[in-house]
Design an enzyme around this catalytic site. Structure first.
Site, mmCIF file in Angstrom:
data_model
loop_
_atom_site.group_PDB
_atom_site.id
_atom_site.type_symbol
_atom_site.label_atom_id
_atom_site.label_comp_id
_atom_site.label_asym_id
_atom_site.label_seq_id
_atom_site.Cartn_x
_atom_site.Cartn_y
_atom_site.Cartn_z
ATOM 1 N N CYS A 53 1.625 -6.425 15.885
ATOM 2 C CA CYS A 53 0.761 -5.558 16.706
ATOM 3 C C CYS A 53 -0.691 -6.003 16.486
ATOM 4 O O CYS A 53 -1.140 -6.142 15.341
ATOM 5 C CB CYS A 53 0.946 -4.093 16.336
ATOM 6 S SG CYS A 53 2.663 -3.582 16.477
ATOM 7 N N CYS B 223 2.617 8.199 2.090
ATOM 8 C CA CYS B 223 2.884 7.197 3.108
ATOM 9 C C CYS B 223 3.318 5.934 2.381
ATOM 10 O O CYS B 223 2.556 5.395 1.568
ATOM 11 C CB CYS B 223 1.598 6.974 3.901
ATOM 12 S SG CYS B 223 1.751 5.678 5.130
ATOM 13 N N CYS C 2 -3.081 1.406 7.967
ATOM 14 C CA CYS C 2 -1.970 0.550 7.601
ATOM 15 C C CYS C 2 -2.413 -0.879 7.252
ATOM 16 O O CYS C 2 -2.956 -1.588 8.079
ATOM 17 C CB CYS C 2 -1.052 0.562 8.820
ATOM 18 S SG CYS C 2 0.330 -0.500 8.777
ATOM 19 N N CYS D 290 -3.254 -3.997 14.225
ATOM 20 C CA CYS D 290 -2.798 -3.519 12.916
ATOM 21 C C CYS D 290 -3.088 -4.561 11.823
ATOM 22 O O CYS D 290 -2.738 -5.736 11.973
ATOM 23 C CB CYS D 290 -1.296 -3.242 12.998
ATOM 24 S SG CYS D 290 -0.531 -2.951 11.393
ATOM 25 N N GLU E 166 0.818 -1.223 0.000
ATOM 26 C CA GLU E 166 0.000 0.000 0.000
ATOM 27 C C GLU E 166 0.847 1.266 0.000
ATOM 28 O O GLU E 166 1.860 1.344 0.705
ATOM 29 C CB GLU E 166 -0.870 0.026 1.253
ATOM 30 C CG GLU E 166 -1.846 -1.116 1.278
ATOM 31 C CD GLU E 166 -2.738 -1.090 2.501
ATOM 32 O OE1 GLU E 166 -3.530 -2.010 2.660
ATOM 33 O OE2 GLU E 166 -2.620 -0.152 3.305
ATOM 34 N N CYS F 87 4.299 -7.724 7.954
ATOM 35 C CA CYS F 87 5.169 -7.261 9.045
ATOM 36 C C CYS F 87 5.286 -8.363 10.081
ATOM 37 O O CYS F 87 4.311 -9.070 10.370
ATOM 38 C CB CYS F 87 4.584 -6.003 9.688
ATOM 39 S SG CYS F 87 5.638 -5.320 10.997
HETATM 40 N N1 SAH Z 1 5.788 -0.282 11.683
HETATM 41 C C1 SAH Z 1 5.856 1.094 11.975
HETATM 42 C C2 SAH Z 1 5.275 1.983 10.900
HETATM 43 C C3 SAH Z 1 3.995 1.552 10.246
HETATM 44 S S1 SAH Z 1 2.521 1.671 11.192
HETATM 45 C C4 SAH Z 1 5.218 1.387 13.331
HETATM 46 O O1 SAH Z 1 4.532 0.532 13.854
HETATM 47 O O2 SAH Z 1 5.447 2.479 13.853
HETATM 48 C C5 SAH Z 1 2.267 3.426 11.367
HETATM 49 C C6 SAH Z 1 1.457 3.803 12.595
HETATM 50 O O3 SAH Z 1 0.094 3.375 12.458
HETATM 51 C C7 SAH Z 1 1.982 3.172 13.882
HETATM 52 O O4 SAH Z 1 2.016 4.125 14.908
HETATM 53 C C8 SAH Z 1 0.955 2.115 14.151
HETATM 54 O O5 SAH Z 1 0.926 1.752 15.504
HETATM 55 C C9 SAH Z 1 -0.321 2.794 13.679
HETATM 56 N N2 SAH Z 1 -1.422 1.880 13.425
HETATM 57 C C10 SAH Z 1 -1.402 0.686 12.819
HETATM 58 N N3 SAH Z 1 -2.641 0.157 12.769
HETATM 59 C C11 SAH Z 1 -3.473 1.039 13.370
HETATM 60 C C12 SAH Z 1 -4.869 1.063 13.643
HETATM 61 N N4 SAH Z 1 -5.637 0.058 13.285
HETATM 62 N N5 SAH Z 1 -5.380 2.142 14.273
HETATM 63 C C13 SAH Z 1 -4.576 3.169 14.647
HETATM 64 N N6 SAH Z 1 -3.246 3.203 14.422
HETATM 65 C C14 SAH Z 1 -2.702 2.150 13.799
HETATM 66 FE FE1 SF4 Z 2 4.173 -3.782 11.948
HETATM 67 FE FE2 SF4 Z 2 1.729 -2.775 12.033
HETATM 68 FE FE3 SF4 Z 2 3.090 -3.086 14.288
HETATM 69 FE FE4 SF4 Z 2 3.845 -1.198 12.548
HETATM 70 S S1 SF4 Z 2 1.906 -1.296 13.660
HETATM 71 S S2 SF4 Z 2 5.164 -2.669 13.603
HETATM 72 S S3 SF4 Z 2 3.328 -2.233 10.598
HETATM 73 S S4 SF4 Z 2 2.422 -4.733 12.929
#
Ligand code: SAH
Ligand code: SF4
Length: 363
Positions: free
Chosen positions: A121, A110, A341, A124, A97, A117
């Site tokens: 998390c 972005c 994301c 995510c 994306e 990944c």
């Molecule tokens: N891997 C990196 C960058 C990509 S994610 C990281 O985790 O920082 C970019 C941001 O989007 C991160 O702060 C992540 O925690 C947030 N993010 C991912 N999924 C999300 C969601 N469903 N709702 C809100 N923030 C989210």
């Molecule tokens: Fe990976 Fe999503 Fe966690 Fe960022 S927020 S480190 S993209 S799993």
């Protein structure tokens, strides 16, 4: 799916390496520069479109190299017209994306740094799909050039690049830094150092390396919780790097770079948005040159929780203010186009009912 070419992807090469390669193939400095400028300034999509080469160069370049343009798999635009989301196809059939955002006169892209990944998390969409593979420098560069081309057609210029798409940039450190070197080259896209933001889940060795190498970029660290136990429940990779170590690395980065660090906090109703958590993060960041970005949770298929309500968000900010920790509530743009994301890809995949790739170990 396109067959994977065995020739080098010219997007993988910085100016110096492109110069060496083309020199080995007999192009003089004038023609070498024309190729670089055509790729990175005029954003041509094939070597046939480079102007002003000698006739024999075209066949030679076609035979020995390729330009790793990423075809659009799916494209969506937000109703407000301020976000455009692209699902781009990689040569091996993977999709990633890239999102173009336009608000308050600023253009931001972005970009993704990995397909999937490994950090897992729980909230995510990318984490939920697991790790597939690292992107090459050229695949990162190609996303930015794609968006530059869209903006060129409208007479606009790209200002910000945020590494906040799919993947953990510090888990793919070398490729990400090579891509940034290519994109920051003054005779190419010429991104300004103050306009690149790298967001990390908190890969401590990567943050220390950034500090040691004095990399010109802005750092954002995804915190989401201010105790190790709460953080591990949301960000499994955090088990490897306890908060004390993470904050220590952040302080080292801040001191070396003399830069403010941005922290990110996805606000999840009833999970991490109460006064206790607000006090804990206030204490953690008090006295640091830090800014906390609060992002109300963007709901994803694999996580049942909901975003915090406005009252909880305001109360959270009031507590932070009492510790003199500045904060901003960042509404995720283009929620209507799945611009969170990994969300567009997750949706396209589940619509096709394709089996998802499995997680491939932690970083
Ligand atoms: N891997 C990196 C960058 C990509 S994610 C990281 O985790 O920082 C970019 C941001 O989007 C991160 O702060 C992540 O925690 C947030 N993010 C991912 N999924 C999300 C969601 N469903 N709702 C809100 N923030 C989210
Ligand atoms: Fe990976 Fe999503 Fe966690 Fe960022 S927020 S480190 S993209 S799993």
């Amino acid at each position: 799916m396109l067959p994977a070419p065995s020739t080098p992807n010219l997007y993988d090469l910085d100016r110096g390496r492109l110069d060496v390669l083309l020199g080995q193939w007999g192009l003089s400095p004038l023609y070498r520069e024309r190729v670089w400028t055509a790729l990175h300034r005029q954003r041509v999509t094939s070597t046939d479109a480079v102007e002003g080469l000698r006739p024999e160069h075209y066949g030679l370049l076609r035979e020995r190299a390729h330009v790793g343009v990423l075809p659009v798999h799916t494209e969506t635009a937000s109703a407000a017209g301020d976000a455009r989301k692209l699902l781009l196809s990689l040569r091996d059939g993977q999709t990633i994306e890239t999102v173009l955002m336009r608000f308050s006169g600023r253009t931001t892209v972005c970009v993704s740094t990995q397909a999937g990944c490994a950090m897992g998390c729980v909230f995510c969409a990318t984490g939920q799909m697991g790790f597939v593979r690292h992107l090459t420098p050229g695949e990162i560069v190609a996303q930015v050039l794609h968006v530059c081309r869209l903006l060129d057609a409208e007479g606009e210029r790209l200002r910000n690049v945020v590494l906040m798409g799919m993947g953990e940039p510090l888990h793919n450190y070398d490729a990400v830094m090579e891509a940034l070197d290519i994109l920051q080259e003054p005779t190419g896209v010429a991104l300004g150092p103050r306009y690149v933001t790298l967001s990390t889940v908190g890969v401590v060795p990567g943050i220390r390396r950034l500090a040691a190498e004095d990399r010109p970029l802005r750092l954002a660290v995804s915190l989401h919780a201010a105790t190790d136990a709460e953080r591990a429940a949301l960000v499994p990779a955090a088990r490897k790097w306890p908060l004390a170590e993470l904050m220590d690395a952040c302080r080292e980065y801040s001191a070396r770079r003399r830069e403010r660090i941005f922290f990110e906090w996805a606000l999840i109703a009833g999970k991490n948005d109460g006064p206790e958590q607000a006090h804990a993060v206030g204490r953690l960041l008090e006295g640091m040159d830090a800014h906390l970005n609060l992002i109300p949770l963007n709901p994803t298929g694999g996580y049942a929780e909901t975003p915090s309500g406005a009252t909880a968000v305001r109360a959270f900010q009031d507590v932070l203010a009492s510790y003199r920790v500045p904060s901003t509530v960042r509404q995720r743009r283009g929620i209507d186009i799945d611009a969170g994301c990994g969300q567009l890809r997750a949706k396209v995949e589940s619509a096709r009912l394709r089996p998802r790739p499995s997680a491939a170990g932690q970083a």
